[in-house]
Design a protein around this motif. Sequence first.
Motif, PDB file in Angstrom:
ATOM      1  N   GLY A  82       8.667  -4.477   1.480  1.00 35.49           N
ATOM      2  CA  GLY A  82       8.705  -3.785   2.761  1.00 35.49           C
ATOM      3  C   GLY A  82       7.604  -4.242   3.698  1.00 35.49           C
ATOM      4  N   ALA A  83       6.381  -4.369   3.155  1.00 40.05           N
ATOM      5  CA  ALA A  83       5.246  -4.769   3.989  1.00 40.05           C
ATOM      6  C   ALA A  83       5.428  -6.183   4.527  1.00 40.05           C
ATOM      7  CB  ALA A  83       3.955  -4.667   3.178  1.00 40.05           C
ATOM      8  N   CYS A  87       3.809   0.661  11.120  1.00 41.84           N
ATOM      9  CA  CYS A  87       4.980   0.706  10.242  1.00 41.84           C
ATOM     10  C   CYS A  87       4.763  -0.178   9.021  1.00 41.84           C
ATOM     11  CB  CYS A  87       6.214   0.263  11.017  1.00 41.84           C
ATOM     12  SG  CYS A  87       7.738   0.158  10.046  1.00 41.84           S
ATOM     13  N   GLY A  88       4.199  -1.384   9.235  1.00 40.46           N
ATOM     14  CA  GLY A  88       3.926  -2.283   8.116  1.00 40.46           C
ATOM     15  C   GLY A  88       2.932  -1.710   7.130  1.00 40.46           C
ATOM     16  N   LEU A  89       1.981  -0.922   7.621  1.00 39.91           N
ATOM     17  CA  LEU A  89       0.969  -0.323   6.750  1.00 39.91           C
ATOM     18  C   LEU A  89       1.507   0.889   5.994  1.00 39.91           C
ATOM     19  CD1 LEU A  89      -2.125  -0.485   9.148  1.00 39.91           C
ATOM     20  CD2 LEU A  89      -1.664  -1.963   7.182  1.00 39.91           C
ATOM     21  N   LEU A  90       2.472   1.600   6.610  1.00 49.11           N
ATOM     22  CA  LEU A  90       2.949   2.852   6.027  1.00 49.11           C
ATOM     23  C   LEU A  90       4.214   2.703   5.196  1.00 49.11           C
ATOM     24  CD1 LEU A  90       2.479   5.322   9.037  1.00 49.11           C
ATOM     25  CD2 LEU A  90       1.016   5.075   7.025  1.00 49.11           C
ATOM     26  N   ILE A  91       4.912   1.585   5.336  1.00 47.72           N
ATOM     27  CA  ILE A  91       6.260   1.503   4.779  1.00 47.72           C
ATOM     28  C   ILE A  91       6.283   1.573   3.256  1.00 47.72           C
ATOM     29  CG2 ILE A  91       6.375  -1.043   4.670  1.00 47.72           C
ATOM     30  CD1 ILE A  91       9.290  -0.664   5.769  1.00 47.72           C
ATOM     31  N   GLU A  92       5.270   1.024   2.593  1.00 45.87           N
ATOM     32  CA  GLU A  92       5.241   1.094   1.135  1.00 45.87           C
ATOM     33  C   GLU A  92       4.695   2.436   0.645  1.00 45.87           C
ATOM     34  OE1 GLU A  92       6.783  -0.809  -0.574  1.00 45.87           O
ATOM     35  OE2 GLU A  92       6.931  -2.704   0.488  1.00 45.87           O
ATOM     36  N   CYS A  93       4.144   3.214   1.569  1.00 48.60           N
ATOM     37  CA  CYS A  93       3.632   4.534   1.213  1.00 48.60           C
ATOM     38  C   CYS A  93       4.683   5.616   1.466  1.00 48.60           C
ATOM     39  CB  CYS A  93       2.351   4.815   2.006  1.00 48.60           C
ATOM     40  SG  CYS A  93       1.676   6.471   1.766  1.00 48.60           S
ATOM     41  N   GLU A  96      16.788   5.847  -0.520  1.00 44.74           N
ATOM     42  CA  GLU A  96      15.462   5.241  -0.385  1.00 44.74           C
ATOM     43  C   GLU A  96      15.416   3.963  -1.231  1.00 44.74           C
ATOM     44  OE1 GLU A  96      12.463   3.911   0.731  1.00 44.74           O
ATOM     45  OE2 GLU A  96      12.556   5.935   1.547  1.00 44.74           O
ATOM     46  N   THR A  97      14.903   2.887  -0.668  1.00 43.86           N
ATOM     47  CA  THR A  97      14.893   1.587  -1.361  1.00 43.86           C
ATOM     48  C   THR A  97      13.492   1.145  -1.774  1.00 43.86           C
ATOM     49  OG1 THR A  97      14.755   0.416   0.771  1.00 43.86           O
ATOM     50  CG2 THR A  97      16.954   0.843  -0.115  1.00 43.86           C
ATOM     51  N   LYS A  98      12.492   1.972  -1.499  1.00 40.41           N
ATOM     52  CA  LYS A  98      11.107   1.599  -1.810  1.00 40.41           C
ATOM     53  C   LYS A  98      10.914   1.379  -3.310  1.00 40.41           C
ATOM     54  CE  LYS A  98       7.926   4.727  -2.076  1.00 40.41           C
ATOM     55  NZ  LYS A  98       6.937   5.792  -1.801  1.00 40.41           N
ATOM     56  N   ASN A  99      10.283   0.253  -3.664  1.00 42.32           N
ATOM     57  CA  ASN A  99       9.939  -0.083  -5.054  1.00 42.32           C
ATOM     58  C   ASN A  99      11.159  -0.173  -5.969  1.00 42.32           C
ATOM     59  OD1 ASN A  99       7.170  -0.264  -4.552  1.00 42.32           O
ATOM     60  ND2 ASN A  99       6.854   1.922  -4.935  1.00 42.32           N
ATOM     61  N   LYS A 100      12.310  -0.492  -5.420  1.00 40.96           N
ATOM     62  CA  LYS A 100      13.508  -0.658  -6.224  1.00 40.96           C
ATOM     63  C   LYS A 100      13.980  -2.100  -6.133  1.00 40.96           C
ATOM     64  CE  LYS A 100      15.117   4.110  -5.587  1.00 40.96           C
ATOM     65  NZ  LYS A 100      16.162   4.971  -4.990  1.00 40.96           N
ATOM     66  N   THR A 101      14.491  -2.614  -7.236  1.00 40.01           N
ATOM     67  CA  THR A 101      15.047  -3.964  -7.218  1.00 40.01           C
ATOM     68  C   THR A 101      16.387  -3.939  -6.500  1.00 40.01           C
ATOM     69  OG1 THR A 101      16.227  -3.699  -9.325  1.00 40.01           O
ATOM     70  CG2 THR A 101      13.937  -4.440  -9.431  1.00 40.01           C
ATOM     71  N   PHE A 102      16.890  -5.124  -6.141  1.00 43.08           N
ATOM     72  CA  PHE A 102      18.175  -5.211  -5.458  1.00 43.08           C
ATOM     73  C   PHE A 102      19.304  -4.655  -6.327  1.00 43.08           C
ATOM     74  CE2 PHE A 102      15.955  -8.975  -3.419  1.00 43.08           C
ATOM     75  CZ  PHE A 102      15.695  -8.307  -2.232  1.00 43.08           C
TER      76      PHE A 102
END
Length: 349
Positions: free
Chosen positions: A13-14, A185-191, A315-321
């Motif tokens: 995401g970042a 957005c780049g700083l917050l997206i993985e959070c 939500e797709t954060k920290n998930k593989t494809f």
Amino acid sequence: MFLGEISPTAFRGALGSGTSIFLTVGILSGQVMGLDEVLGQEEFWPYLLSTTCIPAILQLLILPWFPESPRYLFIDKGDEEGCKKALRQLHGLADCDSSLEDIQKEKSNLAGFRAKKPWELFTDRSVRWQLLTIIVINMAQQLNGVNAMYFYADYVFLQSGIPIEKTPYATVGTGACECFTALTCGLLIECLGRKVLITGGYILMSICCILFTLTLAFQNVSPVFPYLSVACVFAFVLSFGLGPGGVTNILNNELFTQNARPAAFMIAGTVNWLSFFLVGLFFPFIVIGLQHYCFLVFFVVCSSVAVYILLVVPETKNKTFVEIQNEFKSSRNSSTSDGSGTTLLSTCL
């Protein structure tokens, strides 16, 4: 697409938001260079236009040294050694094994499948929700009113008392706001995750559309309202940069596996630019017909997309494809086992 395929899952995401960050930096740079004090005067226009050669030449010099996408090498070409070499160059030795394992799982999941053509995605029921999602969010990225807001910005700045010769500086301020929120957005997206940012962005844009319509309607009632209109312009641009501007391209990447991703990107790009063309073609007539009430149209777009993302997109954060693909499959299966209304909606889509 290249950034999404070469990124480790935890930083996808970042790194993906880097496109919107540097896009807004480019817009801001163009606005600054377009000022009269820099290259904005008529005799300097050839020099201003020639500055576009700089990033093009840099890409020609740098990109040949980049490795090919590891996923493309391993899944599409079956080149395991080339994939490992590319991973070592991109991620270093520490992250190579985990990334390779992720790619191997994706290849196992796609065994027997070939790369799809764009038109084949429209007949593939297994990716219909993903396809519908990228069509919706790419249309909304152009139809959400951000271009219209820039169109109205000069009028709003003049109404608030800013002299006409100073309005370009206020416009630079809007570009700086969008640049700042893209970085945020780049700083917050993985959070916070993709869903929170893009849904929150569209909800804030919906609120700004209502407020902007009201402040424009009462421009002559009080001297306060022109200043409120200026605040709405900046708030709208901030909301766009915080969510839709940065997250849309990332979702284009994450909602598909390797065999469908290139075709999906072609569809997403076509929809995005076609929507941009339609806005440029019809917006002047919408303004003539509705005047400042045209932002109620954008309110409907923003609020509808926010509801759609809230209900449909996981939500797709920290998930593989592969995990994201399986989540869509499970949600589709559960929707078909729900009530008749849900089944009817699923069938229609």
